[in-house]
Design a protein around this motif. Structure first.
Motif, PDB file in Angstrom:
ATOM      1  N   ALA A  81       0.836  -1.204   0.000  1.00  0.00           N
ATOM      2  CA  ALA A  81       0.000   0.000   0.000  1.00  0.00           C
ATOM      3  C   ALA A  81       0.868   1.250   0.000  1.00  0.00           C
ATOM      4  CB  ALA A  81      -0.932   0.004   1.211  1.00  0.00           C
ATOM      5  N   GLU A  83       3.828   1.457  -1.257  1.00  0.00           N
ATOM      6  CA  GLU A  83       4.455   1.581  -2.563  1.00  0.00           C
ATOM      7  C   GLU A  83       3.484   2.165  -3.586  1.00  0.00           C
ATOM      8  OE1 GLU A  83       6.799  -1.757  -3.526  1.00  0.00           O
ATOM      9  OE2 GLU A  83       7.488  -0.879  -5.412  1.00  0.00           O
ATOM     10  N   VAL A  84       2.222   1.697  -3.585  1.00  0.00           N
ATOM     11  CA  VAL A  84       1.302   2.256  -4.578  1.00  0.00           C
ATOM     12  C   VAL A  84       0.911   3.689  -4.251  1.00  0.00           C
ATOM     13  CG1 VAL A  84       0.332   0.083  -5.400  1.00  0.00           C
ATOM     14  CG2 VAL A  84      -0.813   1.299  -3.565  1.00  0.00           C
ATOM     15  N   SER A  85       1.121   4.121  -3.014  1.00  0.00           N
ATOM     16  CA  SER A  85       0.845   5.535  -2.779  1.00  0.00           C
ATOM     17  C   SER A  85       2.103   6.378  -2.976  1.00  0.00           C
ATOM     18  CB  SER A  85       0.199   5.771  -1.422  1.00  0.00           C
ATOM     19  OG  SER A  85       1.122   5.531  -0.409  1.00  0.00           O
ATOM     20  N   GLY A  86       3.075   5.805  -3.649  1.00  0.00           N
ATOM     21  CA  GLY A  86       4.202   6.601  -4.112  1.00  0.00           C
ATOM     22  C   GLY A  86       5.304   6.843  -3.105  1.00  0.00           C
TER      23      GLY A  86
ATOM     24  N   LEU B  55       3.536  -3.571  -8.870  1.00  0.00           N
ATOM     25  CA  LEU B  55       4.061  -4.190  -7.650  1.00  0.00           C
ATOM     26  C   LEU B  55       4.735  -5.520  -7.953  1.00  0.00           C
ATOM     27  CD1 LEU B  55       1.189  -3.575  -5.068  1.00  0.00           C
ATOM     28  CD2 LEU B  55       3.488  -2.642  -4.977  1.00  0.00           C
ATOM     29  N   ASP B  79       5.524   6.428  -9.950  1.00  0.00           N
ATOM     30  CA  ASP B  79       4.897   7.014  -8.758  1.00  0.00           C
ATOM     31  C   ASP B  79       3.873   8.077  -9.145  1.00  0.00           C
ATOM     32  OD1 ASP B  79       6.263   5.447  -7.012  1.00  0.00           O
ATOM     33  OD2 ASP B  79       7.824   6.909  -6.568  1.00  0.00           O
ATOM     34  N   ARG B  82       0.817   6.440 -10.398  1.00  0.00           N
ATOM     35  CA  ARG B  82       0.067   5.796  -9.312  1.00  0.00           C
ATOM     36  C   ARG B  82      -0.854   6.753  -8.582  1.00  0.00           C
ATOM     37  NH1 ARG B  82       5.148   2.291  -7.060  1.00  0.00           N
ATOM     38  NH2 ARG B  82       4.728   0.344  -8.171  1.00  0.00           N
ATOM     39  N   PHE B  89      -7.061  -2.537  -1.033  1.00  0.00           N
ATOM     40  CA  PHE B  89      -6.470  -3.861  -0.863  1.00  0.00           C
ATOM     41  C   PHE B  89      -7.458  -4.838  -0.250  1.00  0.00           C
ATOM     42  CE2 PHE B  89      -2.700  -1.417  -1.514  1.00  0.00           C
ATOM     43  CZ  PHE B  89      -1.850  -2.298  -2.158  1.00  0.00           C
ATOM     44  N   TYR B  95      -2.348   1.237   7.738  1.00  0.00           N
ATOM     45  CA  TYR B  95      -1.090   1.228   8.498  1.00  0.00           C
ATOM     46  C   TYR B  95      -1.436   1.161   9.967  1.00  0.00           C
ATOM     47  CZ  TYR B  95       0.214   3.097   3.986  1.00  0.00           C
ATOM     48  OH  TYR B  95       0.353   3.286   2.648  1.00  0.00           O
ATOM     49  N   HIS B 111       2.534  13.163  -2.168  1.00  0.00           N
ATOM     50  CA  HIS B 111       2.271  13.556  -3.548  1.00  0.00           C
ATOM     51  C   HIS B 111       2.064  15.021  -3.792  1.00  0.00           C
ATOM     52  CE1 HIS B 111       2.536   9.867  -5.525  1.00  0.00           C
ATOM     53  NE2 HIS B 111       1.647   9.287  -4.742  1.00  0.00           N
ATOM     54  N   ARG B 155      -9.143   6.206   1.948  1.00  0.00           N
ATOM     55  CA  ARG B 155      -7.731   6.470   1.692  1.00  0.00           C
ATOM     56  C   ARG B 155      -7.398   6.293   0.211  1.00  0.00           C
ATOM     57  NH1 ARG B 155      -3.292   2.713   4.467  1.00  0.00           N
ATOM     58  NH2 ARG B 155      -3.961   1.318   2.809  1.00  0.00           N
TER      59      ARG B 155
END
Ligand SMILES: Nc1ncnc2c1ncn2[C@@H]1O[C@H](COP(=O)(O)OP(=O)(O)OP(=O)(O)O)[C@@H](O)[C@H]1O
Ligand SMILES: [Mg+2]
Lengths: 211, 243
Positions: A81, A83-86, B55, B79, B82, B89, B95, B111, B155
């Motif tokens: 997660a 990684e996919v959010s950069g 990934l 990135d 993305r 997921f 987290y 970002h 999110r």
């Protein structure tokens, strides 16, 4: 991970100092050399026993928790997660933890060594009649820069090893909760072995330098 | 309505050791549609979408997202791309050492260089979208599975992505909560006009949400069509999905 380790390290260090002094006393007395106690204890603790014992304790405490934490982040896809959010999870999770462990361990070892010497001084104070002042005077007389420097340098490497192995095992842990347990377990086992190897190398190098 | 394709996967192959998971898999996702991908457990759905967002590396085949071939992108370009993809997921993947607020701020921090006020507003909006404004200072472990899924959804949406990928959004939830999630997904679709790729086993979910469906079988895109077309099929392999 700091303050719990601090307590653990202090308690271990203190008991180490007590036991070590109690055990050495009879032998030293036989040779009429009890007055050497402070210098003997301080050199052996600062040079060798302190760093190794405390690093082992921290491998159990810090290494395993890093392994388990990163392992469970891996299996619950939290690392994906990130990684996919950069965010580069390697920088965000691994680099910070290795740095923290590397900086933390020398401090913990210094504290542990100091508490061990206090433990030892207490025995000398009660069983013999060495005042604290005299004890620590002798300690500082015995210890030289050449004892402290290599001992401190090697603890940075110990800390680095603890962080690195914990992260590596966690980051590469296999799927499932069993994978997490295995990651944290093998982090401890592997680090403990590695610590002895590193210690041997450190002693070897120090020996070349000073003799 | 034949729109522009936002995802184009062609002739995708992926294997792990001797296990071939994907063998010549093809899929197009068009702008504004809800495409449902169904497939048995272990058929490689999660593997496929992990390849899709870079990934996992593919063995063979090409994947284009918003016209860009993802295997040819540099890390920073990937990135960047993305940010246009929201990813929910399978296990929520919140987290667990961070609060709900920090979870939602995480993609924002990386970002965009928003002011604190704007970040705060975006977080509030995201939580309002999923109807959980009061959870902002809780830890993920303090939330139920359904709430976690909704937070994960908010999110995934916080960067207002053009494409959203849902990996089994309703799995592990009771039917009522599952329905809530489906409704949320449909609202979001309406509000932000996103294109969605939805992976599910859940026939009810597929019926309600899909404009079009693809069935993944034996590593291939075995069949394609609307829910009604596929549900009426005589092919026993297709029928098995709708029992
Ligand atoms: N990292 C990996 N290494 C080896 N094999 C893997 C890996 N990831 C997935 N597989 C294998 O690929 C196959 C497809 O897995 P995948 O997770 O894509 O299934 P799925 O279709 O998403 O199933 P589910 O509906 O249960 O989520 C499985 O057989 C799995 O064992
Ligand atoms: Mg899956």
């Amino acid at each position: 991970m700091g303050n719990k380790s601090l307590l653990l390290v202090s308690v271990t260090g203190f008991i180490l100092g007590l036991v070590f002094t109690l055990q050495s006393r009879p032998t030293l007395m036989e040779f009429g050399a009890v007055s050497w106690m402070p210098s003997m204890i301080s050199i052996s603790i600062v040079r060798e026993i302190g760093p190794v014992i405390i690093a082992l304790i921290c491998a159990g405490r810090i290494g395993s928790s890093i392994g388990a934490e990163l392992g469970s982040m891996k299996v619950t896809e939290q690392i994906d997660a990130m990684e996919v959010s950069g965010t580069n999870p390697f920088k965000f999770l691994v680099v910070t933890r290795i740095l923290a462990a590397t900086c933390m361990l020398p401090i913990l070892v210094i504290i542990g060594d100091f508490v061990a010497l206090i433990g030892s001084a207490i025995i000398e104070n009660t069983k013999g009649d060495v005042s604290f002042l005299l004890y620590f005077n002798q300690v500082f007389e015995a210890l030289e820069f050449t004892d402290l420097l290599p001992a401190t340098i090697k603890t940075f490497f110990f800390g680095f090893a603890i962080g690195l192995v914990g992260c590596f095992k966690g980051y590469n842990s296999k799927k499932g909760t069993a994978g997490v347990g295995k990651a944290s377990n093998s982090a401890v086992v592997f680090t403990s072995m590695l610590l002895f190897v590193l210690d041997f190398i450190a002693v070897f190098i120090t020996d070349i330098f000073y003799n | 309505m034949e729109n522009k394709a936002v995802i184009e996967i062609s002739h995708l192959y992926k294997s792990f050791g001797t296990v071939d998971v994907l063998k010549d898999f093809n899929l197009n996702l068009f702008e504004g549609e809800n495409l449902v991908l169904m497939g048995k457990s272990g058929s490689g759905k999660s593997v496929m979408i992990k390849c899709l967002v870079g990934l996992m590396e593919v063995d063979k085949g090409s994947i284009k997202v918003l016209g860009k071939d993802i295997s040819k992108l540099k890390q920073n370009e990937l990135d960047e791309l993305r940010t246009d993809i929201g990813f929910l997921f399978q296990g929520s993947a919140l987290y667990d050492s961070m609060t709900v607020r920090e979870n939602l701020e995480f993609p924002l921090r990386r970002h965009s260089h928003n002011s604190e006020k704007k970040t705060e507003a975006l977080v509030k909006e995201a939580l309002d979208n999923v109807g959980l404004p009061d959870t902002i200072d809780l830890m993920p472990a303090e939330l139920s599975g359904g709430m976690q899924r909704r937070i994960a959804l908010s999110r995934a949406l916080i960067l207002k992505p053009k494409i959203i990928i849902y990996d089994e959004p309703t799995t592990g939830l009771d039917p009522i909560t599952a329905k809530e999630i489906i409704l949320l997904m449909m609202n979001i679709q309406k509000k932000y006009a996103t294109s969605s790729l939805i992976i599910t086993h859940d026939v009810d979910c597929a019926r309600v949400i899909s404009n079009r469906m693809i069935l993944l079988l034996d590593g291939k895109d075995y069949a394609e069509g609307s829910f009604n077309d596929l549900a009426k099929s005589d092919d026993p392999k297709i029928k098995a999905f709708f029992k």
